[in-house]
Design a protein around this motif. Structure first.
Motif, PDB file in Angstrom:
ATOM      1  N   UNK A 136       8.818   0.921 -12.547  1.00 55.48           N
ATOM      2  CA  UNK A 136       7.996   2.134 -11.714  1.00 55.48           C
ATOM      3  C   UNK A 136       7.245   1.727 -10.648  1.00 55.48           C
ATOM      4  N   UNK A 137       7.438   2.385  -9.758  1.00 58.74           N
ATOM      5  CA  UNK A 137       6.895   2.005  -8.455  1.00 58.74           C
ATOM      6  C   UNK A 137       5.918   3.072  -8.152  1.00 58.74           C
ATOM      7  N   UNK A 138       4.692   2.661  -7.381  1.00 58.94           N
ATOM      8  CA  UNK A 138       3.643   3.695  -6.922  1.00 58.94           C
ATOM      9  C   UNK A 138       3.381   3.567  -5.482  1.00 58.94           C
ATOM     10  N   UNK A 139       3.233   4.559  -4.721  1.00 55.29           N
ATOM     11  CA  UNK A 139       2.712   4.484  -3.619  1.00 55.29           C
ATOM     12  C   UNK A 139       1.095   4.109  -3.345  1.00 55.29           C
ATOM     13  N   UNK A 140       0.763   3.222  -2.697  1.00 57.76           N
ATOM     14  CA  UNK A 140      -0.426   2.514  -2.550  1.00 57.76           C
ATOM     15  C   UNK A 140      -0.814   2.142  -0.974  1.00 57.76           C
ATOM     16  N   UNK A 141      -2.152   1.853  -0.848  1.00 61.65           N
ATOM     17  CA  UNK A 141      -2.501   1.929   0.274  1.00 61.65           C
ATOM     18  C   UNK A 141      -3.330   0.625   0.869  1.00 61.65           C
ATOM     19  N   UNK A 142      -3.320   0.424   2.094  1.00 61.59           N
ATOM     20  CA  UNK A 142      -4.092  -0.817   2.600  1.00 61.59           C
ATOM     21  C   UNK A 142      -4.670  -0.404   3.981  1.00 61.59           C
ATOM     22  N   UNK A 143      -6.132  -0.402   4.186  1.00 58.90           N
ATOM     23  CA  UNK A 143      -6.292   0.213   5.251  1.00 58.90           C
ATOM     24  C   UNK A 143      -6.663  -0.957   6.420  1.00 58.90           C
ATOM     25  N   UNK A 144      -6.110  -0.631   7.717  1.00 54.94           N
ATOM     26  CA  UNK A 144      -6.195  -1.881   8.530  1.00 54.94           C
ATOM     27  C   UNK A 144      -6.663  -1.164  10.039  1.00 54.94           C
TER      28      UNK A 144
END
Ligand SMILES: [Zn+2]
Length: 329
Positions: free
Chosen positions: A28-36
């Protein structure tokens, strides 16, 4: 100025998960985030970009000793004159291309809204070095040969400027009135983007009319098939354009409306743009996936009245491709 985000909304993925198979196992793959996010100054270029943004002026730096004017003004001291100081000077807004600009038709997603555009180097009057700049035309699509080495061009300022190189671009002076050529700080909204010179179509023979009628029928059948195909519809999802198409044998309307694609034999009062295609089979071949319509535009077999509608041409090619693929599947 309308507020714009540095990451456009369409590039931000939704919160969602999906199953992926890696080496035979399901995960199972989820969209995730990292702010740069980060900020940076324009450093010594700040006066140059500020002058573009606030004053619609182009600045260079002039050596106090040899008098050489460099643009953009990136040196505070001249390396040729034992580091004599330079001073900011204003340069002219008309110049000549010192290279033939290559044209970008297929830009990355970040620059898609600007394509097709040329990118070349211009020597402005009063400057001794060349400045990189985007070049456009107001005469329809930017095709090879329109702007070459030596072509006289004029700097045009975007209506909305934030202090970036894309705040300005150049167009050939041959497309401007004498008043526009001498006016400093000319803005894009002052240009006549609509005054296109449509290519003339020679009068049609009986054979041309017959070819037109046959091609139109085939295109209508294809359009109906495209409108029925779930995958083909994706190519023109969220897109709406009324296109007037003029060919040797007759004129018709091509209507794109959020997945629906129709071809009707009628004249449009106020189309979004005009397509002139002497031989209707050029367009038919494109829609039937026997050659790209984008190529026909670049090869000058098909003329469109608005440069930025190249995007629509690109979508028509995808429409043809998606239909063919869905049949193979
Ligand atoms: Zn010098």
């Amino acid at each position: 100025m309308a507020e714009r985000k540095i990451i456009p909304d369409e590039y931000i993925p939704n919160v969602e998960t999906k199953m992926v198979t890696i080496e035979g196992k399901d995960y199972l793959m989820a969209n995730d985030t990292m702010f740069t996010f980060y900020q940076r100054t324009k450093g010594e270029f700040s006066p140059f970009f500020k002058a573009i943004r606030d004053e619609k002026r182009i600045l260079g730096c002039k050596c106090s000793q040899c008098g050489l004017v460099r643009i953009p003004p990136f040196l505070t001291h001249c390396p040729d004159c034992d580091f004599a100081p330079t001073e900011l000077v204003e340069v002219g807004q008309v110049g000549r291309m010192n290279t033939t600009p290559p044209i970008t038709y297929f830009a990355t997603s970040m620059f898609l809204h600007m394509a097709p555009y040329g990118r070349g180097r211009v020597i402005l009057s009063g400057a001794d070095t060349a400045m990189s700049v985007n070049v456009y035309t107001t005469t329809g699509i930017l095709v090879p040969g329109l702007i070459k080495k030596g072509t006289e061009v004029k700097v045009v300022f975007r209506d909305e400027r934030i202090g970036e190189m894309t705040d300005i671009f150049c167009i050939p002076t041959s497309e401007l009135t004498p008043e526009q050529i001498v006016k400093d700080g000319l803005q894009e909204s002052e240009l006549d983007w609509q005054a296109k010179v449509e290519p003339e179509i020679p009068s049609a023979s009986d054979e041309d009319v017959a070819i037109y009628k046959d091609s139109l029928r085939e295109m209508q059948a294809l359009a109906a098939e495209m409108s029925r195909s779930e995958s083909a519809r994706k190519a023109i999802e969220g897109w709406k354009r009324d296109i007037a198409v003029k060919t040797k044998g007759g004129e018709f309307a091509m209507l794109i409306d959020n997945g629906d694609f129709r071809i009707e034999e009628r004249k449009l009062e106020s189309p979004d743009f005009v397509m002139v295609c002497e031989d209707p089979r050029t367009l038919l071949d494109g829609l039937a996936y026997r050659g790209a319509i984008t190529d026909s535009v670049i090869m000058k077999k098909l003329w469109i009245s608005k440069n930025f509608e190249f995007n629509t041409i690109f979508k028509l090619d995808r429409l043809a491709r998606f239909l063919v693929r869905s049949k193979k599947a």
